[in-house]
Design a protein around this motif. Structure first.
Motif, mmCIF file in Angstrom:
data_model
loop_
_atom_site.group_PDB
_atom_site.id
_atom_site.type_symbol
_atom_site.label_atom_id
_atom_site.label_comp_id
_atom_site.label_asym_id
_atom_site.label_seq_id
_atom_site.Cartn_x
_atom_site.Cartn_y
_atom_site.Cartn_z
ATOM 1 N N GLY A 9 0.821 -1.213 0.000
ATOM 2 C CA GLY A 9 0.000 0.000 0.000
ATOM 3 C C GLY A 9 0.853 1.260 0.000
ATOM 4 O O GLY A 9 2.078 1.209 -0.201
ATOM 5 N N GLY A 10 0.203 2.392 0.228
ATOM 6 C CA GLY A 10 0.901 3.669 0.261
ATOM 7 C C GLY A 10 1.957 3.720 1.350
ATOM 8 O O GLY A 10 3.030 4.305 1.170
ATOM 9 N N ASP A 290 -1.100 4.285 7.996
ATOM 10 C CA ASP A 290 -1.294 4.541 6.567
ATOM 11 C C ASP A 290 -2.554 5.392 6.465
ATOM 12 O O ASP A 290 -3.635 4.898 6.754
ATOM 13 N N PRO A 291 -2.477 6.672 6.143
ATOM 14 C CA PRO A 291 -1.390 7.414 5.505
ATOM 15 C C PRO A 291 -0.513 8.297 6.424
ATOM 16 O O PRO A 291 0.027 9.289 5.943
ATOM 17 N N ALA A 365 -1.158 3.402 -3.746
ATOM 18 C CA ALA A 365 -1.833 2.486 -2.822
ATOM 19 C C ALA A 365 -2.468 1.380 -3.655
ATOM 20 O O ALA A 365 -1.934 0.282 -3.751
#
Ligand code: AMP
Ligand code: GLY
Length: 423
Positions: A9-10, A290-291, A365
């Motif tokens: 993911g991010g 996240d984030p 992401a």
């Protein structure tokens, strides 16, 4: 050094970008990764829960250092499996990741060691929970014990809503086995702050603060999501708040885990609420947010590998964390309809605008590389981060950069960081 990052993911993109800056790193693998991570690492098609395959891959490639970014594999014991192969791994073992994996465990820990948090009761059957609701104050908060993709928390206005919540968690198993037990806790009000830290089992070093925006729509309306945007630092995380937390929360948590025979190595994420009675712990996570990672890591000056190795080796006391004296804002570009239902597979245009744009980051992401180019492949698609001298400048920069990319059904909140105007 060869590094393997687990996740896609991010947050893992932000970790990969930090790792790539380390002069000691010659090669990065990411399992499973995504299209953006693929530009700085070699992505391997192994899922984060495929422990045996990950172990075999790490052995085969002679990986020197593995970083586990996600909650599920940490709580499931991936670190233990890799360590049993003689590998060096950053992240808590299973017996310590329970700090995030069980809300009942973390609440009991806080109670036992006098760490400030909301008053609560734990239940393992619906009848007792329903009985308790009869004499409770409202609103009230229901939490499924286990991991539930960040959705296992229900805030109930009255008894009727709470009864329905208990039934959905414990009887209908809306969150699966995460709802075999539940915590019912006092409703608190105040600003929320996310504080990430590195921990080596004994020593804890605090990173810069951040704030998430969990609801899907502007004005904190709509459903809870994985996070629609963040800013760092939080102007509400004052020196006074920091002093209180250092005295009553941070080291106390690390010492409590060690005293329980569960020494914690990795990242502890403190979800705090700044109430009128002082800071309280809302929740612990056993990993980067996240984030949150997307605004905290770009501001970190240290070599992340050096810090993570110090955690693994128990010599974090020799490290001083350093952050840039600036600010960062991350705006998540999502697919219209997230977090409920949304279409995927739309071509993303304009990604190359970020090449060489200093202080601007496009963290992937939910994206996928196809023959047509990079396409949307999830609810949260990209995290657009920009730095600025202060929060206002960072926010203006981040929103300007959200216009650089386009894809069908692009959706974002327009008020990320608006709270800073009240600071
Ligand atoms: P958690 O997963 O425990 O962080 O909960 C998700 C969100 O629910 C938090 O970020 C808060 O906004 C809210 N929340 C959790 N616990 C409480 C509480 N005791 N009082 C008020 N809001 C809460
Ligand atoms: N942004 C909140 C979390 O990572 O849990």
């Amino acid at each position: 050094m060869k590094v393997l990052i687990v996740g896609g993911g991010g947050r893992e993109h932000a970790i990969a970008m930090s790792v790539a800056k380390s002069p000691r790193v010659e090669k990065i693998y990411c399992a499973p990764g995504n299209a953006g991570i693929g530009q700085i690492a070699e992505c391997v098609p192994i899922g984060a829960m495929e422990f045996e395959k990950l172990a075999a891959f790490a052995r085969e490639k002679a990986i020197d250092f593995t970083i586990v970014g996600m909650d599920d594999p940490l709580v499931g014991g991936l670190v233990d499996v890799l360590e049993a192969e003689g590998l060096r791994v950053f992240g808590p073992r299973k017996n310590a990741a329970i700090l995030e994996g069980s809300k009942a465990f973390s609440k009991d820990l806080m109670k036992k060691y006098n760490i400030p948090t909301a008053a609560y009761e734990t239940f393992d059957n619906a009848e007792d929970a329903l009985e308790y609701l009869k004499g409770a104050d409202y609103p009230i908060v229901l939490k499924a014990d286990g991991l539930a993709l960040g959705k296992g928390v229900l805030i109930c206005r009255d008894r009727e809503e709470a009864e329905e919540g208990v039934r959905s968690i414990m009887l209908d198993k809306k969150f699966g086995s995460a709802g075999d037990r539940m915590v019912i806790e006092e409703f608190m009000t105040g600003r929320e702050v996310s504080v990430l830290s590195f921990v080596d089992g004994k020593t804890i070093k605090i990173m810069t603060s951040a704030q998430d925006h969990k609801r899907a729509m502007d004005g904190d309306q709509g459903l809870n999501t994985g996070g629609m945007g963040t800013f760092s630092p939080s102007p509400f995380y004052t020196k006074q708040v920091d002093e209180f937390c250092r005295k009553h929360i941070y080291q106390a948590t690390v010492d409590a885990m060690a005293a329980e025979g569960r020494p914690f190595k990795g990242v502890i994420f403190f979800g705090l609420m700044l109430t009128q009675k002082g800071p309280r712990v809302l929740e612990y996570n056993a990993r980067f947010g996240d984030p949150e990672a997307q605004v905290v890591l770009p501001r970190m000056k240290n070599d992340i590998i050096e810090v993570m190795e110090a955690c693994v080796d128990g010599r974090l006391d020799q490290i001083e964390l350093e952050f840039e004296d600036n600010a960062a804002v991350c705006v998540v570009l999502a697919s219209q309809g997230y977090p409920v239902s949304y279409e995927k597979g739309f071509l993303i245009r304009g990604l190359d605008r970020f090449d060489g744009a200093e202080g601007y980051y496009c963290f992937h992401a939910g994206t996928k590389q196809t023959d047509r180019g990079i396409v949307t492949n999830g609810g949260r698609v990209l995290g657009i981060t920009a730095k600025g001298r202060d929060l206002k400048e960072a926010r203006a920069n981040a929103y300007a950069a959200t216009e650089w990319v386009s894809f069908d059904n692009k959706y974002m909140r327009h008020d990320i960081g608006k709270a800073i105007d009240e600071a």
